[in-house]
Design a protein around this motif. Structure first.
Motif, mmCIF file in Angstrom:
data_model
loop_
_atom_site.group_PDB
_atom_site.id
_atom_site.type_symbol
_atom_site.label_atom_id
_atom_site.label_comp_id
_atom_site.label_asym_id
_atom_site.label_seq_id
_atom_site.Cartn_x
_atom_site.Cartn_y
_atom_site.Cartn_z
ATOM 1 N N ASN A 136 7.805 67.753 90.062
ATOM 2 C CA ASN A 136 7.316 66.874 91.115
ATOM 3 C C ASN A 136 6.728 65.628 90.469
ATOM 4 O O ASN A 136 6.721 65.491 89.244
ATOM 5 N N PHE A 137 6.217 64.710 91.297
ATOM 6 C CA PHE A 137 5.678 63.463 90.750
ATOM 7 C C PHE A 137 4.409 63.701 89.935
ATOM 8 O O PHE A 137 4.017 62.854 89.136
ATOM 9 N N GLY A 138 3.774 64.853 90.108
ATOM 10 C CA GLY A 138 2.565 65.143 89.359
ATOM 11 C C GLY A 138 2.814 65.593 87.927
ATOM 12 O O GLY A 138 2.003 65.328 87.039
ATOM 13 N N ASN A 139 3.930 66.295 87.704
ATOM 14 C CA ASN A 139 4.194 66.795 86.350
ATOM 15 C C ASN A 139 5.399 66.111 85.695
ATOM 16 O O ASN A 139 5.959 66.607 84.718
ATOM 17 N N THR A 140 5.796 64.959 86.241
ATOM 18 C CA THR A 140 6.939 64.226 85.714
ATOM 19 C C THR A 140 6.587 62.743 85.590
ATOM 20 O O THR A 140 6.001 62.165 86.506
ATOM 21 N N GLN A 141 6.925 62.151 84.460
ATOM 22 C CA GLN A 141 6.755 60.709 84.297
ATOM 23 C C GLN A 141 7.913 60.011 84.986
ATOM 24 O O GLN A 141 9.079 60.274 84.706
ATOM 25 N N THR A 142 7.592 59.106 85.920
ATOM 26 C CA THR A 142 8.633 58.440 86.690
ATOM 27 C C THR A 142 8.475 56.924 86.620
ATOM 28 O O THR A 142 7.372 56.403 86.459
ATOM 29 N N ALA A 143 9.585 56.241 86.760
ATOM 30 C CA ALA A 143 9.588 54.777 86.839
ATOM 31 C C ALA A 143 10.959 54.339 87.328
ATOM 32 O O ALA A 143 11.978 54.951 86.993
ATOM 33 N N SER A 144 10.989 53.289 88.136
ATOM 34 C CA SER A 144 12.259 52.687 88.524
ATOM 35 C C SER A 144 12.839 51.964 87.317
ATOM 36 O O SER A 144 12.143 51.188 86.665
ATOM 37 N N LEU A 145 14.104 52.222 87.023
ATOM 38 C CA LEU A 145 14.770 51.559 85.906
ATOM 39 C C LEU A 145 15.604 50.368 86.379
ATOM 40 O O LEU A 145 15.601 49.310 85.761
ATOM 41 N N ASP A 146 16.338 50.579 87.453
ATOM 42 C CA ASP A 146 17.122 49.486 88.027
ATOM 43 C C ASP A 146 17.197 49.688 89.536
ATOM 44 O O ASP A 146 16.855 50.746 90.062
ATOM 45 N N HIS A 147 17.617 48.651 90.240
ATOM 46 C CA HIS A 147 17.699 48.726 91.698
ATOM 47 C C HIS A 147 18.722 47.701 92.163
ATOM 48 O O HIS A 147 18.676 46.539 91.750
ATOM 49 N N SER A 148 19.635 48.152 93.008
ATOM 50 C CA SER A 148 20.642 47.266 93.589
ATOM 51 C C SER A 148 20.654 47.423 95.101
ATOM 52 O O SER A 148 20.364 48.507 95.629
ATOM 53 N N MET A 149 20.960 46.327 95.797
ATOM 54 C CA MET A 149 21.092 46.368 97.254
ATOM 55 C C MET A 149 22.249 45.484 97.694
ATOM 56 O O MET A 149 22.584 44.497 97.032
ATOM 57 N N TRP A 150 22.833 45.884 98.818
ATOM 58 C CA TRP A 150 23.867 45.094 99.465
ATOM 59 C C TRP A 150 23.463 44.941 100.929
ATOM 60 O O TRP A 150 23.140 45.936 101.595
ATOM 61 N N PHE A 151 23.477 43.710 101.438
ATOM 62 C CA PHE A 151 23.015 43.420 102.790
ATOM 63 C C PHE A 151 24.228 43.092 103.660
ATOM 64 O O PHE A 151 25.081 42.285 103.274
ATOM 65 N N ALA B 29 22.160 47.861 105.459
ATOM 66 C CA ALA B 29 22.167 47.644 104.012
ATOM 67 C C ALA B 29 22.473 48.950 103.295
ATOM 68 O O ALA B 29 22.303 50.041 103.860
ATOM 69 N N SER B 30 22.908 48.830 102.048
ATOM 70 C CA SER B 30 23.069 49.979 101.150
ATOM 71 C C SER B 30 22.273 49.703 99.884
ATOM 72 O O SER B 30 21.968 48.553 99.563
ATOM 73 N N PHE B 31 21.944 50.776 99.151
ATOM 74 C CA PHE B 31 21.116 50.622 97.953
ATOM 75 C C PHE B 31 21.521 51.659 96.909
ATOM 76 O O PHE B 31 22.172 52.672 97.222
ATOM 77 N N ALA B 32 21.136 51.413 95.673
ATOM 78 C CA ALA B 32 21.308 52.384 94.593
ATOM 79 C C ALA B 32 20.200 52.157 93.586
ATOM 80 O O ALA B 32 19.798 51.020 93.332
ATOM 81 N N GLN B 33 19.694 53.252 93.022
ATOM 82 C CA GLN B 33 18.640 53.129 92.024
ATOM 83 C C GLN B 33 18.740 54.274 91.020
ATOM 84 O O GLN B 33 18.989 55.426 91.398
ATOM 85 N N GLU B 34 18.553 53.941 89.734
ATOM 86 C CA GLU B 34 18.358 54.962 88.725
ATOM 87 C C GLU B 34 16.906 54.915 88.281
ATOM 88 O O GLU B 34 16.334 53.833 88.102
ATOM 89 N N GLY B 35 16.304 56.087 88.133
ATOM 90 C CA GLY B 35 14.902 56.137 87.750
ATOM 91 C C GLY B 35 14.665 57.076 86.587
ATOM 92 O O GLY B 35 15.421 58.043 86.367
ATOM 93 N N LEU B 36 13.626 56.777 85.831
ATOM 94 C CA LEU B 36 13.179 57.683 84.778
ATOM 95 C C LEU B 36 12.548 58.923 85.423
ATOM 96 O O LEU B 36 11.726 58.803 86.327
ATOM 97 N N MET B 37 12.933 60.107 84.966
ATOM 98 C CA MET B 37 12.374 61.373 85.452
ATOM 99 C C MET B 37 12.172 62.262 84.227
ATOM 100 O O MET B 37 12.970 63.141 83.943
#
Length: 287
Positions: free
Chosen positions: A221-236, A275-283
């Motif tokens: 979960n977010f409590g026992n995992t280091q998280t961060a957004s790495l990239d983010h894309s959107m299409w409108f 819109a559509s979106f995509a994101q990869e995150g650090l987990m």
């Protein structure tokens, strides 16, 4: 920050001249600047250099460093191209001389063309059947983990109603998807399409990594995992209003190597794909 006006004010940057702008930050419960805020402020900066007849059609960005909540963020816009139908901008965000974020964005004139879209899930529970984050805090606050209670206690200009609410006291693995209804608070009748797209960009960074967590939610979960957004894309795609609930619908095709990928769509309640979106995150599991 509790209303749409306060959010608009946060995203409306101060011009410094020569395509340079500055913005401040507001916490959403994290010790660092919220990625959605940087995304939306970068869109605001880019729009300040775009002709009035062009509107954002896509953005692609990378988060390079965690942002400091106490230091203004400077945005520089490079005008990469102004074509007959499209304009392209590169936005660099920095603090204390260090680049923390980069974005490329495309802007398009309105044109007619053929059309299709993916359909909204018509079987999904409607927002009137669901509890908001505020409702959960009132009803379950005494039983929630401290970090979750603190997060839900933050005042926000958006109301969120998740379709599925996991029990934090009995965590279990779930399908790798996340559906959340959301609604903008306050008076928002006079927002232009550019401002609405900036707000939608801000909202798009909420809830997205939940989809990547869900398949392993019994242990992580977010409590026992280091998280961060790495990239983010959107299409409108289509114009919209914030006069009713909208649906954020995400799925995660993969989590591996301390990274999780989530992608999805944003619909109006009547099923229009906005819109559509995509994101990869650090987990990264904490040891």
């Amino acid at each position: 920050m509790q209303t749409s006006k306060e959010l608009v004010d946060l995203l409306d940057l101060t011009a410094l001249g020569e395509n340079n702008f500055s913005g401040n930050s507001y916490t959403i419960g994290s010790p660092h600047v919220f990625g959605g805020q940087v995304l939306a402020q970068a869109v605001n900066a880019a729009y300040r250099t775009i002709p009035e007849n062009r509107f954002i059609n896509s953005l692609h960005s990378y988060f390079l460093e965690a942002g400091d909540l106490t230091v203004p963020i400077n945005y520089h816009v490079a005008e990469m191209r102004n074509g007959g139908s499209f304009s392209t901008r590169r936005v660099t965000a920095s603090q204390n001389g260090k680049t923390i974020f980069i974005m490329a964005a495309s802007f398009h004139i309105k044109e007619d063309g053929f059309e299709h879209q993916t359909a909204i899930d018509k079987s999904i529970k409607q927002p009137e059947e669901l509890m908001s984050w505020e409702d959960m805090l009132v009803q379950f606050g005494d039983f929630l983990p401290k970090s979750t209670k603190a997060f839900l206690s933050i005042k926000r200009p958006i109301e969120f109603k998740p379709v599925r609410v996991p029990n934090p006291m009995e965590p279990k693995d779930l399908p790798a998807n996340e559906d959340v209804w959301f609604r903008l608070k306050g008076d928002h009748k006079d927002l232009d399409i550019r401002t609405k797209q900036e707000i939608l960009t801000y909202i798009s960074d909420y809830n997205v990594l939940n989809a990547a967590f869900n398949s392993n939610a019994s242990a992580h979960n977010f409590g026992n995992t280091q998280t961060a957004s790495l990239d983010h894309s959107m299409w409108f795609f289509r114009e919209f209003d914030f006069n009713d609930w909208m649906l954020f619908s995400a799925e995660s095709p993969n989590a591996f190597g301390a990274r999780g990928l989530a992608k999805g769509n944003i619909f109006t309640r009547d099923g229009k794909l906005v819109a559509s979106f995509a994101q990869e995150g650090l987990m990264r599991p904490k040891k």
